[in-house]
Design an enzyme around this catalytic site. Structure first.
Site, mmCIF file in Angstrom:
data_model
loop_
_atom_site.group_PDB
_atom_site.id
_atom_site.type_symbol
_atom_site.label_atom_id
_atom_site.label_comp_id
_atom_site.label_asym_id
_atom_site.label_seq_id
_atom_site.Cartn_x
_atom_site.Cartn_y
_atom_site.Cartn_z
ATOM 1 N N LYS A 265 -13.542 47.434 10.218
ATOM 2 C CA LYS A 265 -12.741 46.232 10.451
ATOM 3 C C LYS A 265 -13.486 45.040 11.066
ATOM 4 O O LYS A 265 -13.178 43.888 10.748
ATOM 5 C CB LYS A 265 -11.533 46.581 11.314
ATOM 6 C CG LYS A 265 -10.436 47.359 10.609
ATOM 7 C CD LYS A 265 -9.615 46.468 9.705
ATOM 8 C CE LYS A 265 -8.385 47.193 9.183
ATOM 9 N NZ LYS A 265 -7.534 46.308 8.346
ATOM 10 N N SER B 176 -13.773 54.997 5.924
ATOM 11 C CA SER B 176 -13.522 53.693 6.518
ATOM 12 C C SER B 176 -13.540 53.672 8.036
ATOM 13 O O SER B 176 -13.662 52.603 8.640
ATOM 14 C CB SER B 176 -12.182 53.145 6.019
ATOM 15 O OG SER B 176 -11.159 54.107 6.200
#
Length: 321
Positions: free
Chosen positions: A57, A308
Protein backbone atom coordinates in the site's frame (compact mmCIF):
# COMPACT_ATOMS: atom_id res chain seq x y z
CA UNK A 1 -0.34 13.53 -13.54
CA UNK A 2 -3.27 14.85 -15.58
CA UNK A 3 -6.26 13.65 -13.56
CA UNK A 4 -8.48 13.90 -16.65
CA UNK A 5 -6.50 11.05 -18.21
CA UNK A 6 -8.67 7.94 -17.77
CA UNK A 7 -5.74 5.50 -17.47
CA UNK A 8 -2.19 5.71 -16.18
CA UNK A 9 0.62 5.55 -18.72
CA UNK A 10 3.98 3.84 -18.49
CA UNK A 11 5.53 7.29 -18.07
CA UNK A 12 3.23 7.96 -15.10
CA UNK A 13 4.38 4.77 -13.40
CA UNK A 14 8.07 5.30 -14.14
CA UNK A 15 7.88 8.88 -12.82
CA UNK A 16 6.97 7.64 -9.35
CA UNK A 17 10.07 5.50 -8.89
CA UNK A 18 12.54 8.18 -7.72
CA UNK A 19 10.14 9.21 -4.94
CA UNK A 20 9.45 5.65 -3.85
CA UNK A 21 13.12 4.69 -3.96
CA UNK A 22 13.71 7.29 -1.24
CA UNK A 23 11.30 5.68 1.21
CA UNK A 24 10.50 2.09 0.25
CA UNK A 25 12.13 -1.28 -0.22
CA UNK A 26 12.49 -3.32 -3.36
CA UNK A 27 10.69 -6.51 -2.35
CA UNK A 28 12.03 -9.95 -3.31
CA UNK A 29 10.77 -12.54 -5.75
CA UNK A 30 10.77 -15.89 -3.94
CA UNK A 31 10.78 -19.12 -5.93
CA UNK A 32 9.05 -22.28 -4.75
CA UNK A 33 9.83 -25.45 -6.68
CA UNK A 34 7.67 -27.58 -4.37
CA UNK A 35 4.54 -25.48 -4.79
CA UNK A 36 5.31 -24.92 -8.46
CA UNK A 37 5.56 -28.68 -9.03
CA UNK A 38 2.28 -29.12 -7.17
CA UNK A 39 0.60 -26.79 -9.66
CA UNK A 40 2.61 -27.88 -12.71
CA UNK A 41 4.25 -24.49 -13.27
CA UNK A 42 7.41 -22.52 -12.56
CA UNK A 43 6.29 -20.43 -9.61
CA UNK A 44 7.50 -17.24 -7.94
CA UNK A 45 5.96 -15.11 -5.22
CA UNK A 46 6.34 -11.32 -5.19
CA UNK A 47 6.71 -10.93 -1.42
CA UNK A 48 5.17 -7.59 -0.48
CA UNK A 49 5.00 -8.55 3.20
CA UNK A 50 8.62 -7.29 3.26
CA UNK A 51 7.54 -3.81 2.15
CA UNK A 52 7.34 -0.96 4.66
CA UNK A 53 4.17 -1.39 6.82
CA UNK A 54 3.95 -5.03 5.70
CA UNK A 55 2.02 -4.50 2.46
CA UNK A 56 2.17 -2.97 -1.02
CA UNK A 57 0.00 0.00 0.00
CA UNK A 58 2.70 2.65 0.66
CA UNK A 59 3.67 2.55 -3.03
CA UNK A 60 0.48 4.32 -4.02
CA UNK A 61 -0.07 6.35 -0.87
CA UNK A 62 3.30 8.06 -1.07
CA UNK A 63 2.65 9.10 -4.64
CA UNK A 64 -0.88 10.31 -3.87
CA UNK A 65 0.31 12.47 -0.97
CA UNK A 66 3.32 13.78 -2.90
CA UNK A 67 1.00 15.12 -5.61
CA UNK A 68 -1.12 17.21 -3.19
CA UNK A 69 -0.65 20.98 -3.14
CA UNK A 70 0.91 22.60 -0.09
CA UNK A 71 -2.42 23.91 1.22
CA UNK A 72 -3.92 20.42 1.26
CA UNK A 73 -0.83 19.01 2.94
CA UNK A 74 -0.99 21.70 5.60
CA UNK A 75 -4.64 21.00 6.44
CA UNK A 76 -4.08 17.27 6.82
CA UNK A 77 -5.44 14.18 5.09
CA UNK A 78 -8.00 11.48 5.81
CA UNK A 79 -8.86 8.05 4.45
CA UNK A 80 -11.01 5.03 5.30
CA UNK A 81 -9.62 1.54 5.60
CA UNK A 82 -9.91 -1.85 7.24
CA UNK A 83 -6.17 -1.92 7.81
CA UNK A 84 -3.42 -1.87 5.20
CA UNK A 85 -4.35 1.44 3.56
CA UNK A 86 -4.64 2.91 7.05
CA UNK A 87 -1.08 1.94 7.92
CA UNK A 88 0.16 3.09 4.53
CA UNK A 89 -1.41 6.54 4.85
CA UNK A 90 -0.03 6.89 8.36
CA UNK A 91 3.47 5.86 7.28
CA UNK A 92 3.50 7.99 4.14
CA UNK A 93 2.12 11.03 5.97
CA UNK A 94 4.82 10.71 8.63
CA UNK A 95 7.53 10.63 5.95
CA UNK A 96 6.16 13.76 4.26
CA UNK A 97 5.27 15.69 7.43
CA UNK A 98 1.48 15.59 6.96
CA UNK A 99 -1.12 15.09 9.71
CA UNK A 100 -3.23 11.99 9.01
CA UNK A 101 -6.62 10.72 10.19
CA UNK A 102 -7.98 7.26 9.41
CA UNK A 103 -11.55 6.05 9.89
CA UNK A 104 -11.63 2.28 10.44
CA UNK A 105 -14.59 -0.06 11.05
CA UNK A 106 -15.29 -1.11 14.62
CA UNK A 107 -14.41 -4.67 13.68
CA UNK A 108 -11.02 -3.79 12.24
CA UNK A 109 -8.00 -5.81 13.28
CA UNK A 110 -6.75 -4.36 16.57
CA UNK A 111 -3.16 -4.98 15.52
CA UNK A 112 -3.68 -2.99 12.31
CA UNK A 113 -5.34 -0.14 14.21
CA UNK A 114 -2.49 -0.10 16.73
CA UNK A 115 0.12 -0.12 13.97
CA UNK A 116 -1.64 2.81 12.28
CA UNK A 117 -1.52 4.80 15.51
CA UNK A 118 2.10 3.76 15.93
CA UNK A 119 2.97 5.46 12.66
CA UNK A 120 1.46 8.66 14.03
CA UNK A 121 -2.07 8.81 12.62
CA UNK A 122 -5.26 9.57 14.49
CA UNK A 123 -7.50 6.48 14.32
CA UNK A 124 -11.28 6.67 14.66
CA UNK A 125 -13.22 3.38 14.91
CA UNK A 126 -16.70 3.83 13.49
CA UNK A 127 -19.46 1.42 12.47
CA UNK A 128 -19.07 -1.04 9.59
CA UNK A 129 -17.54 -0.72 6.13
CA UNK A 130 -20.60 1.07 4.74
CA UNK A 131 -20.50 3.65 7.55
CA UNK A 132 -16.96 4.85 6.87
CA UNK A 133 -17.52 7.28 3.97
CA UNK A 134 -20.24 9.34 5.73
CA UNK A 135 -17.91 9.73 8.72
CA UNK A 136 -15.04 10.74 6.45
CA UNK A 137 -17.23 13.31 4.73
CA UNK A 138 -18.31 14.75 8.09
CA UNK A 139 -14.69 15.17 9.17
CA UNK A 140 -13.81 16.75 5.85
CA UNK A 141 -16.51 19.37 6.43
CA UNK A 142 -15.72 19.95 10.09
CA UNK A 143 -11.92 19.97 9.91
CA UNK A 144 -11.05 20.82 6.31
CA UNK A 145 -9.21 17.55 5.71
CA UNK A 146 -8.32 16.28 2.25
CA UNK A 147 -9.65 12.85 1.34
CA UNK A 148 -7.09 10.41 -0.03
CA UNK A 149 -8.85 7.48 -1.66
CA UNK A 150 -7.63 4.06 -0.51
CA UNK A 151 -7.77 2.59 -4.03
CA UNK A 152 -9.59 4.67 -6.68
CA UNK A 153 -7.04 7.36 -7.55
CA UNK A 154 -4.80 7.67 -10.62
CA UNK A 155 -1.72 8.75 -8.67
CA UNK A 156 -2.18 5.85 -6.29
CA UNK A 157 -2.60 3.40 -9.19
CA UNK A 158 0.61 4.72 -10.79
CA UNK A 159 2.50 4.15 -7.54
CA UNK A 160 1.23 0.57 -7.31
CA UNK A 161 2.37 0.03 -10.87
CA UNK A 162 5.99 0.11 -9.71
CA UNK A 163 5.48 -3.42 -8.40
CA UNK A 164 4.91 -4.55 -11.98
CA UNK A 165 8.06 -2.82 -13.20
CA UNK A 166 10.15 -4.43 -10.45
CA UNK A 167 8.72 -7.82 -11.32
CA UNK A 168 9.65 -7.49 -15.01
CA UNK A 169 13.20 -6.45 -14.17
CA UNK A 170 13.73 -9.84 -12.52
CA UNK A 171 11.48 -12.00 -14.71
CA UNK A 172 11.33 -10.30 -18.11
CA UNK A 173 8.76 -12.66 -19.65
CA UNK A 174 6.25 -14.04 -17.13
CA UNK A 175 3.44 -16.00 -18.73
CA UNK A 176 0.89 -15.31 -15.98
CA UNK A 177 0.77 -12.80 -13.10
CA UNK A 178 -1.94 -13.30 -10.48
CA UNK A 179 -2.98 -10.36 -8.29
CA UNK A 180 -5.49 -10.11 -5.39
CA UNK A 181 -8.38 -7.67 -5.84
CA UNK A 182 -10.02 -5.56 -3.16
CA UNK A 183 -10.92 -2.17 -4.55
CA UNK A 184 -8.65 -2.87 -7.51
CA UNK A 185 -5.87 -0.30 -7.07
CA UNK A 186 -3.07 -2.86 -6.97
CA UNK A 187 -4.43 -4.88 -9.87
CA UNK A 188 -4.94 -1.72 -11.93
CA UNK A 189 -1.38 -0.50 -11.43
CA UNK A 190 0.33 -3.86 -11.90
CA UNK A 191 -1.76 -4.69 -14.98
CA UNK A 192 -1.04 -1.29 -16.53
CA UNK A 193 2.71 -1.71 -16.03
CA UNK A 194 2.75 -5.25 -17.38
CA UNK A 195 0.57 -4.62 -20.41
CA UNK A 196 2.51 -1.48 -21.37
CA UNK A 197 5.81 -3.37 -21.15
CA UNK A 198 4.85 -6.95 -22.09
CA UNK A 199 1.35 -7.31 -23.55
CA UNK A 200 1.69 -11.11 -23.92
CA UNK A 201 1.64 -11.63 -20.14
CA UNK A 202 -1.76 -12.77 -18.87
CA UNK A 203 -2.87 -10.70 -15.88
CA UNK A 204 -5.42 -12.40 -13.62
CA UNK A 205 -7.25 -10.79 -10.71
CA UNK A 206 -8.57 -12.81 -7.76
CA UNK A 207 -11.53 -11.91 -5.54
CA UNK A 208 -13.11 -13.76 -2.61
CA UNK A 209 -16.52 -15.19 -3.40
CA UNK A 210 -18.01 -13.08 -0.59
CA UNK A 211 -16.49 -9.79 -1.78
CA UNK A 212 -16.79 -9.88 -5.56
CA UNK A 213 -17.47 -6.21 -6.29
CA UNK A 214 -15.14 -6.08 -9.30
CA UNK A 215 -16.64 -9.22 -10.85
CA UNK A 216 -20.11 -7.78 -10.49
CA UNK A 217 -18.94 -4.44 -11.91
CA UNK A 218 -17.47 -6.12 -14.97
CA UNK A 219 -20.80 -7.88 -15.53
CA UNK A 220 -22.79 -4.64 -15.45
CA UNK A 221 -20.17 -2.31 -16.93
CA UNK A 222 -20.34 0.14 -14.03
CA UNK A 223 -18.97 0.31 -10.47
CA UNK A 224 -21.13 -1.86 -8.25
CA UNK A 225 -21.60 -1.98 -4.49
CA UNK A 226 -21.94 -5.06 -2.29
CA UNK A 227 -24.21 -4.63 0.71
CA UNK A 228 -23.11 -7.73 2.62
CA UNK A 229 -19.36 -8.40 2.38
CA UNK A 230 -18.42 -11.80 3.81
CA UNK A 231 -14.76 -12.87 3.72
CA UNK A 232 -11.95 -13.57 6.15
CA UNK A 233 -9.64 -11.63 3.80
CA UNK A 234 -10.21 -8.17 5.27
CA UNK A 235 -7.70 -6.67 2.82
CA UNK A 236 -10.05 -7.65 -0.03
CA UNK A 237 -13.26 -6.55 1.66
CA UNK A 238 -13.84 -3.32 -0.25
CA UNK A 239 -17.63 -3.01 -0.57
CA UNK A 240 -17.47 -1.34 -4.00
CA UNK A 241 -15.32 -1.02 -7.10
CA UNK A 242 -14.01 2.37 -8.22
CA UNK A 243 -14.52 4.18 -11.49
CA UNK A 244 -10.79 4.39 -12.22
CA UNK A 245 -10.08 0.83 -11.13
CA UNK A 246 -12.94 -0.61 -13.17
CA UNK A 247 -11.73 1.27 -16.24
CA UNK A 248 -8.19 -0.10 -15.79
CA UNK A 249 -9.39 -3.65 -15.21
CA UNK A 250 -11.61 -3.51 -18.30
CA UNK A 251 -8.68 -2.36 -20.43
CA UNK A 252 -5.65 -4.20 -19.01
CA UNK A 253 -6.81 -7.34 -17.13
CA UNK A 254 -7.41 -10.64 -18.90
CA UNK A 255 -9.67 -12.30 -16.33
CA UNK A 256 -11.07 -12.08 -12.80
CA UNK A 257 -11.59 -15.34 -10.90
CA UNK A 258 -13.16 -16.16 -7.55
CA UNK A 259 -11.88 -18.22 -4.61
CA UNK A 260 -13.54 -19.38 -1.41
CA UNK A 261 -12.40 -18.59 2.12
CA UNK A 262 -11.59 -22.27 2.62
CA UNK A 263 -9.31 -22.18 -0.44
CA UNK A 264 -7.62 -19.06 0.92
CA UNK A 265 -7.04 -20.78 4.29
CA UNK A 266 -5.47 -23.83 2.66
CA UNK A 267 -3.21 -21.70 0.49
CA UNK A 268 -2.05 -19.55 3.41
CA UNK A 269 -1.04 -22.69 5.31
CA UNK A 270 0.89 -24.12 2.36
CA UNK A 271 2.77 -20.87 1.74
CA UNK A 272 3.76 -20.72 5.41
CA UNK A 273 4.72 -24.39 5.64
CA UNK A 274 6.66 -24.68 2.37
CA UNK A 275 8.06 -21.17 1.88
CA UNK A 276 8.20 -19.81 5.45
CA UNK A 277 6.35 -16.70 4.27
CA UNK A 278 3.52 -15.38 6.43
CA UNK A 279 0.97 -14.11 3.93
CA UNK A 280 -2.22 -12.50 5.16
CA UNK A 281 -5.44 -14.01 3.76
CA UNK A 282 -5.78 -11.29 1.12
CA UNK A 283 -2.31 -12.12 -0.17
CA UNK A 284 -2.85 -15.88 -0.14
CA UNK A 285 -5.84 -15.43 -2.46
CA UNK A 286 -3.50 -15.14 -5.45
CA UNK A 287 -1.98 -18.57 -4.85
CA UNK A 288 -5.40 -19.99 -3.96
CA UNK A 289 -6.58 -19.28 -7.50
CA UNK A 290 -3.64 -21.22 -8.94
CA UNK A 291 -3.67 -24.06 -6.42
CA UNK A 292 -7.39 -24.75 -6.69
CA UNK A 293 -7.71 -24.44 -10.46
CA UNK A 294 -9.70 -21.21 -10.68
CA UNK A 295 -7.79 -20.37 -13.88
CA UNK A 296 -6.40 -22.42 -16.76
CA UNK A 297 -2.59 -22.36 -16.97
CA UNK A 298 -0.41 -24.11 -19.54
CA UNK A 299 1.84 -26.70 -17.83
CA UNK A 300 5.37 -25.39 -17.35
CA UNK A 301 4.30 -21.73 -17.51
CA UNK A 302 6.20 -19.07 -15.61
CA UNK A 303 3.70 -17.83 -13.01
CA UNK A 304 4.08 -15.03 -10.47
CA UNK A 305 1.63 -14.75 -7.57
CA UNK A 306 1.62 -11.35 -5.88
CA UNK A 307 1.57 -11.79 -2.11
CA UNK A 308 0.18 -8.37 -1.32
CA UNK A 309 0.99 -8.27 2.40
CA UNK A 310 1.58 -10.08 5.66
CA UNK A 311 -0.48 -8.16 8.22
CA UNK A 312 -2.55 -10.88 9.84
CA UNK A 313 -3.90 -10.52 13.35
CA UNK A 314 -2.51 -13.11 15.77
CA UNK A 315 -5.94 -14.19 16.97
CA UNK A 316 -7.08 -14.75 13.38
CA UNK A 317 -3.84 -16.56 12.56
CA UNK A 318 -4.56 -19.09 15.32
CA UNK A 319 -7.87 -19.98 13.71
CA UNK A 320 -6.30 -20.20 10.23
CA UNK A 321 -3.58 -22.59 11.33
Amino acid sequence: MDQSNPRVSLADIEATRPLLDCYLRRTPLVTSQQLGDLCGVRLCFKAEMFQKTGSFKPRGMLNSLHQLDEDAKGRGVITMSAGNAAQALAFASAQLGIAATVVMPQGASRSKAAATEGYGARVLLHGGMHDLMPKVQQLQRDEGLTFVHPFDDLNLIAGHGTLGLELLEEIPAPDVVIVPVGGGGLLSGVAAALKHKRPATRVIGVEPEGAAAMTRSLETGQPERIEDVQTLADGLAAPFAGEHTLRHVQHFVDEIVLVSDDEIRASLRLILERCKLLAEPAAAASFAALLHGALQVTPGSQVVCVLSGGNVDRSLLKTLL
